[in-house]
Design a protein around this motif. Structure first.
Motif, short mmCIF file in Angstrom:
data_model
loop_
_atom_site.label_atom_id
_atom_site.label_comp_id
_atom_site.label_asym_id
_atom_site.label_seq_id
_atom_site.Cartn_x
_atom_site.Cartn_y
_atom_site.Cartn_z
N PRO A 268 40.21 28.84 51.14
CA PRO A 268 41.36 28.42 51.38
C PRO A 268 42.43 29.30 52.17
O PRO A 268 42.14 30.77 52.47
CB PRO A 268 42.06 27.93 50.18
N VAL A 269 43.26 28.57 52.85
CA VAL A 269 44.10 29.57 53.49
C VAL A 269 45.63 30.45 53.04
O VAL A 269 46.17 28.88 52.73
CB VAL A 269 45.08 29.59 55.34
N PHE A 270 46.11 31.06 52.56
CA PHE A 270 46.78 30.99 52.07
C PHE A 270 47.80 32.09 52.45
O PHE A 270 48.05 32.84 53.62
CB PHE A 270 46.77 32.01 50.55
N ALA A 271 49.78 31.23 52.67
CA ALA A 271 50.38 31.88 53.31
C ALA A 271 51.50 33.07 52.82
O ALA A 271 50.79 33.61 51.83
CB ALA A 271 51.38 31.01 52.78
N GLY A 272 51.37 34.72 53.29
CA GLY A 272 51.81 35.34 53.40
C GLY A 272 51.28 36.34 54.55
O GLY A 272 49.99 36.28 54.54
N VAL A 273 51.72 37.26 53.75
CA VAL A 273 50.73 39.10 54.86
C VAL A 273 49.53 38.99 54.25
O VAL A 273 49.33 39.32 53.02
CB VAL A 273 51.59 40.12 54.91
N ASN A 274 48.25 38.67 55.42
CA ASN A 274 46.95 39.35 54.95
C ASN A 274 47.02 40.61 54.45
O ASN A 274 47.43 41.60 54.29
CB ASN A 274 46.24 39.24 56.36
N GLY A 275 45.97 40.49 53.84
CA GLY A 275 45.40 41.33 52.40
C GLY A 275 46.62 42.05 51.57
O GLY A 275 46.83 43.03 50.65
N SER A 276 47.74 41.27 51.19
CA SER A 276 49.00 41.38 50.16
C SER A 276 49.35 41.03 48.53
O SER A 276 49.69 41.87 48.19
CB SER A 276 50.36 40.94 50.05
N ALA A 277 47.61 40.32 48.64
CA ALA A 277 47.34 40.10 47.15
C ALA A 277 46.58 40.98 46.75
O ALA A 277 45.73 41.58 47.36
CB ALA A 277 46.13 38.40 47.59
N ILE A 278 46.95 40.82 44.96
CA ILE A 278 46.13 42.03 44.73
C ILE A 278 44.57 42.02 44.38
O ILE A 278 43.92 40.48 44.70
CB ILE A 278 46.89 41.97 43.06
N GLU A 279 44.23 42.94 44.26
CA GLU A 279 42.98 43.26 44.55
C GLU A 279 42.37 43.35 42.62
O GLU A 279 42.33 43.96 42.33
CB GLU A 279 42.08 43.94 44.86
N ASN A 280 40.96 43.56 42.95
CA ASN A 280 40.33 44.13 40.78
C ASN A 280 40.88 43.74 39.91
O ASN A 280 41.24 44.01 38.96
CB ASN A 280 40.34 45.24 41.45
N PHE A 281 40.78 42.61 39.75
CA PHE A 281 42.21 41.52 38.34
C PHE A 281 40.89 41.30 37.75
O PHE A 281 39.50 41.13 37.45
CB PHE A 281 42.54 40.33 39.29
N SER A 282 41.11 42.43 36.49
CA SER A 282 40.18 41.65 35.12
C SER A 282 41.01 42.29 33.72
O SER A 282 42.21 43.08 33.78
CB SER A 282 39.20 43.23 35.60
N CYS A 283 40.18 41.63 33.32
CA CYS A 283 41.28 41.30 31.64
C CYS A 283 39.93 41.74 30.39
O CYS A 283 38.94 41.38 30.25
CB CYS A 283 42.01 39.97 31.81
N VAL A 284 40.57 42.54 29.43
CA VAL A 284 39.41 42.48 28.31
C VAL A 284 40.46 41.91 27.14
O VAL A 284 42.03 42.64 26.73
CB VAL A 284 38.94 43.35 28.31
N ILE A 285 39.94 41.22 25.87
CA ILE A 285 40.62 41.76 24.43
C ILE A 285 39.73 42.40 23.78
O ILE A 285 38.49 42.51 23.58
CB ILE A 285 40.04 40.32 24.01
N TYR A 286 40.94 42.93 23.07
CA TYR A 286 40.44 43.86 22.39
C TYR A 286 40.94 44.24 20.60
O TYR A 286 41.93 43.76 20.64
CB TYR A 286 40.46 45.34 22.97
N ASN A 287 40.45 44.81 19.83
CA ASN A 287 41.11 44.20 18.00
C ASN A 287 41.71 43.32 17.54
O ASN A 287 43.00 43.17 17.09
CB ASN A 287 42.03 45.66 18.32
N ILE A 288 40.81 41.75 18.20
CA ILE A 288 41.03 40.54 17.76
C ILE A 288 42.00 40.29 18.40
O ILE A 288 41.84 39.15 18.65
CB ILE A 288 41.34 40.51 15.66
N SER A 289 42.86 40.89 18.47
CA SER A 289 44.23 40.10 19.47
C SER A 289 45.12 40.30 20.40
O SER A 289 46.15 40.23 20.56
CB SER A 289 45.16 39.36 18.76
N PHE A 290 44.61 41.51 21.37
CA PHE A 290 45.24 42.61 21.97
C PHE A 290 44.32 42.01 23.48
O PHE A 290 43.67 41.64 22.93
CB PHE A 290 45.44 43.66 22.06
N MET A 291 45.25 41.93 24.27
CA MET A 291 44.59 41.71 25.49
C MET A 291 45.47 42.62 25.99
O MET A 291 46.69 42.84 26.84
CB MET A 291 45.13 40.38 26.52
N ASN A 292 44.47 42.69 27.08
CA ASN A 292 45.16 43.95 28.58
C ASN A 292 44.33 43.26 30.39
O ASN A 292 43.81 43.11 29.84
CB ASN A 292 44.45 45.49 28.70
N CYS A 293 45.05 43.22 30.89
CA CYS A 293 45.09 42.74 32.27
C CYS A 293 45.64 44.23 33.47
O CYS A 293 46.94 44.12 33.50
CB CYS A 293 45.71 41.27 32.86
#
Length: 153
Positions: free
Chosen positions: A1-26
């Protein structure tokens, strides 16, 4: 799909982890084509029945740009969660990034609880018992696999 906006301006390397039962970092990195004044904003929806919410506690880099989010009191629901990171710049359109994630796949499980070892003096050996770890989705006991490491001195 083609997204509007400057090429390469979207974020990269998105990742999330849940730890200690109820905390999440992205976390993520700024797009390599993003203008210097680009700021990013994360929105997520835990299930299709929940409202979309913006991150309440951003992680910032040295230029004050949002590069992550800390979540508290996360409960894993039965469906995939939806994450959207969009950006803004004074003079340019910024591409967005979105992803569906099965939260139970990114949870770091805590160790088993109440581990006990009872050894008898004779050659019968030892009995090791424990309770399943706590999880943010109340995992079924039959879903866990355990490994016991025994070291003789």
């Amino acid at each position: 799909p083609v997204f509007a906006g400057v090429n390469g301006s979207a974020i990269e390397n998105f990742s999330c982890v849940i730890y200690n039962i109820s905390f999440m970092n992205c976390t993520w990195q700024a797009g390599r084509g993003a203008p210097g004044d680009t700021q990013y904003f994360l929105y997520w929806q835990n299930s299709r029945y929940d409202d979309e919410k913006e991150c309440e506690l951003y992680i910032k880099d040295e230029t004050d740009r949002n590069v992550g989010c800390r979540f508290q009191n996360v409960r894993i629901k039965t469906e995939r969660a939806y994450f959207l990171v969009n950006g803004s710049s004074k003079d340019f359109l910024i591409q967005f990034y979105d992803e569906y994630i099965k939260l139970y796949e990114i949870e770091i499980i805590t160790p088993p609880l109440n581990v006990t070892v009872n050894c008898t003096g004779d050659s019968v050996g030892c009995i090791v018992t424990w309770q399943p770890p706590l999880t943010s989705h109340g995992g079924k006991k039959k879903c866990f696999l355990y490994e016991i490491g025994i070291k003789n001195k």
